[in-house]
Design an enzyme around this catalytic site. Structure first.
Site, short mmCIF file in Angstrom:
data_model
loop_
_atom_site.label_atom_id
_atom_site.label_comp_id
_atom_site.label_asym_id
_atom_site.label_seq_id
_atom_site.Cartn_x
_atom_site.Cartn_y
_atom_site.Cartn_z
N PRO A 147 0.84 -1.21 0.00
CA PRO A 147 0.00 0.00 0.00
C PRO A 147 0.87 1.26 0.00
CG PRO A 147 -0.68 -1.54 1.72
CD PRO A 147 0.62 -2.04 1.18
N GLU A 148 0.53 2.19 -0.89
CA GLU A 148 1.24 3.47 -0.96
C GLU A 148 0.27 4.56 -0.52
OE1 GLU A 148 3.22 3.88 -4.77
OE2 GLU A 148 3.38 1.72 -4.98
N ARG A 171 1.91 -11.47 5.40
CA ARG A 171 3.35 -11.57 5.55
C ARG A 171 3.87 -11.21 6.94
NH1 ARG A 171 6.02 -10.98 0.54
NH2 ARG A 171 7.95 -11.29 1.68
N ARG A 193 21.20 15.28 -5.49
CA ARG A 193 21.23 13.82 -5.36
C ARG A 193 21.64 13.18 -6.68
NH1 ARG A 193 19.81 13.00 -0.40
NH2 ARG A 193 18.28 14.38 0.56
#
Ligand SMILES: [Zn+2]
Length: 297
Positions: free
Chosen positions: A2-3, A114, A153
């Site tokens: 899930p995001e 899980r 970055r």
């Protein structure tokens, strides 16, 4: 996993269901001890009993179930976790790991195949979370704020988007989709984005996340909402898990590569590796200012 859109969907569903509801008990099911990260369910039960839920908040992929004693239950669904709101007599879901018993005979169940999900009871939500970057759907998330998180970055932009310290809530689905929408190659160094590319990426991040929320999240494998229903965003993806299918926009074949250890899906024609800025001056004569000049004698 899930995001942001999936967790936000759960938040919106939970809020009206549990607001004002009193907790009359909490218990773990056998084998789920890791869920509470070292605390016992008897301890959590004694603290929660008699408290009521007030509001449900979200930060990144974390849910914060606020209580009327000023504490907060922080839930992280991780890989396969989900929450279910059910009457007590409703058949037990397989892989139920913990149960909040509520007044009027309802239950909030934590289901997790899980067993990577976590539940923490803390005074401030931040205590149960690592450092997180800005919320991409908040008013504070401007193109400049996004650039503050990414500038300098050297890691691939795909990996930078997944790093929750840069921007909170984006995972593999929405990173791939946002990069496709903004026509950025997933391996481009994050800090190399030009101003127009930054604006495009910022808009694409917000659009993909908003679309995900509007469609109730994406259910590729495990994600389901508090009623056990699937989201619909998986029917709207442009590149994610569409390896070897034709791109909607250009018909080129969508490719799958590994970036930063994660499967990454992109269209090689819509998202080409950017050519380096030319440093050698062209030897061609300058183009006529007006095309007509070259036609008329
Ligand atoms: Zn394409």
């Amino acid at each position: 996993m899930p995001e942001l859109p999936e967790v936000e969907t759960v938040r919106r569903q939970l809020q009206p269901l549990i607001a004002g509801r009193e907790i009359v008990g909490f218990k773990l099911l056998p084998g789920a001890e890791r869920l509470l990260r070292g605390r016992s369910d008897a301890e959590i039960d004694s603290q929660l009993r008699g408290c009521a839920f007030t509001t449900v908040g979200r930060r990144g992929k974390y849910l914060g179930l606020n209580l009327d004693n000023e504490q907060v239950v922080v839930v992280h669904l991780r890989m396969t976790g989900s929450l279910r709101f059910r009457p007590r007599g409703y058949e037990a879901e397989p892989f139920t790991r913990a149960v909040f018993d509520l007044d009027r005979g309802d239950q909030l169940r934590f289901v997790d195949v899980r067993k990577f999900g976590t539940i923490d009871l803390v005074d401030q939500m931040e205590e149960a979370m690592p450092e997180l970057g800005p919320e991409p759907l908040s008013d504070d998330f401007t193109p400049e704020a996004m650039w503050q998180a990414l500038r300098g970055r050297q890691q691939p932009i795909k990996a930078a988007l997944l790093d929750q310290r840069n921007i909170a809530g984006i995972g593999n689905i929405y990173a791939d989709e946002a990069l496709f929408l903004s026509r950025l190659n997933p391996e481009a160094p994050a800090g190399s984005l030009r101003p127009a590319e930054r604006r495009a990426l910022h808009a694409a991040i917000q659009q993909t996340l908003r679309d995900g929320v509007a469609h109730g999240g994406a259910s590729f494998r495990d994600y389901t909402d508090v009623d056990g229903a699937e989201g619909e965003q998986q029917y709207f993806v442009r590149v994610f898990r569409r390896t070897d299918e034709p791109c909607d926009d250009c018909s080129a074949t969508i490719r799958r590569i590994i970036v930063g250890g994660r499967a990454t899906h992109f269209c090689p024609r819509c998202q080409p590796v950017r050519q380096r800025t030319r440093t050698v001056k062209s030897t061609r004569p300058p183009r006529a200012k007006n095309a007509r000049d070259t036609l008329k004698p």
